[in-house]
Design an enzyme around this catalytic site. Structure first.
Site, mmCIF file in Angstrom:
data_model
loop_
_atom_site.group_PDB
_atom_site.id
_atom_site.type_symbol
_atom_site.label_atom_id
_atom_site.label_comp_id
_atom_site.label_asym_id
_atom_site.label_seq_id
_atom_site.Cartn_x
_atom_site.Cartn_y
_atom_site.Cartn_z
ATOM 1 N N ILE A 105 0.879 -1.163 0.000
ATOM 2 C CA ILE A 105 0.000 0.000 0.000
ATOM 3 C C ILE A 105 0.917 1.214 0.000
ATOM 4 C CG2 ILE A 105 -0.256 -0.152 2.529
ATOM 5 C CD1 ILE A 105 -2.959 1.245 2.261
ATOM 6 N N SER A 106 0.749 2.089 -0.961
ATOM 7 C CA SER A 106 1.685 3.193 -1.157
ATOM 8 C C SER A 106 1.725 4.130 0.042
ATOM 9 C CB SER A 106 1.307 4.001 -2.407
ATOM 10 O OG SER A 106 1.478 3.238 -3.570
#
Length: 218
Positions: free
Chosen positions: A68-69
């Site tokens: 997840i960025s």
């Protein structure tokens, strides 16, 4: 917040607010993007064991070799994509857990998001349903070829690094549209592609680190 992780302190608005202030300090100026980041509960999208770090400004593992960025990168890419203008139809390549799609849903009228890994696609669909996000259209498909039946898109955002700009995505970008994507193998940079009446303009931005863009469905 009912549902997953409902009893933990990380759901608090104060915790989320601290993240928004960190994004401001790092240079995110678009108040529409900041409000969107503030509205989306990131802890819903991460593994329960990592929920205490959900509002840290870091990337977190999702499994399947994906992440997840980092919130700053999500905010930065969407700020560049918006450029201060309301977005109509946006394509996201690489849904992952669905977090960035949920943020995009706050700033665009219509979001199409493509994920090539079926377990992640199914998980993202569950999270978005839990949050009652209704303007995201998820597709289980090879994102490198975009969605030929849907365009044009006035915004395209890629959450995986390609070695070159996929031609299919260039063709699906509307005139006047903007595409934001990481490019490179070992050394990656964020690029902005703008499509004008006479062609495309490419601008290299800052250094980034993303998982590689892979072809086909997994």
């Amino acid at each position: 917040m009912s549902g997953r992780h409902s009893g933990i302190g990380m759901t608090s608005q104060r915790t989320r607010g601290r993240l928004i202030e960190r994004l401001r300090v790092r240079g995110i100026k678009d108040e529409v993007v900041l409000a969107a980041m503030n509205a989306v509960p990131r802890h819903i999208f991460v593994d329960e064991a990592l929920a205490s770090r959900a509002y840290d400004d870091v990337a977190l593992p999702l499994g399947f070799g994906q992440t997840i960025s980092q919130p700053y990168i999500v905010a930065r890419m969407i700020e560049i994509l918006r450029n201060g203008i309301a977005l109509n139809r946006v394509l996201e390549v690489g849904t992952g857990c669905g977090y960035q799609a949920a943020v995009l849903a706050q700033v665009a009228r219509e979001v199409y998001s493509v994920e090539r890994l079926q377990p992640l696609y199914e998980r993202a669909a569950d999270f978005l349903k839990e949050l009652q996000v209704r303007n995201v259209n998820l597709r289980y498909a090879d994102g490198s070829i975009g969605l030929p039946a849907v365009p044009p898109f006035d915004g395209i955002i890629m959450a995986a690094a390609a070695t070159h700009i996929p031609q299919a995505l260039l063709e699906q970008l509307a005139v006047g549209g903007r595409m934001v994507l990481p490019l490179g193998a070992q050394e990656q940079s964020l690029w902005l592609i703008e499509r004008g009446p006479q062609g495309y303009r490419e601008t290299r931005l800052e250094a980034v680190k993303f998982v590689p863009l892979l072809m086909g469905k997994g």
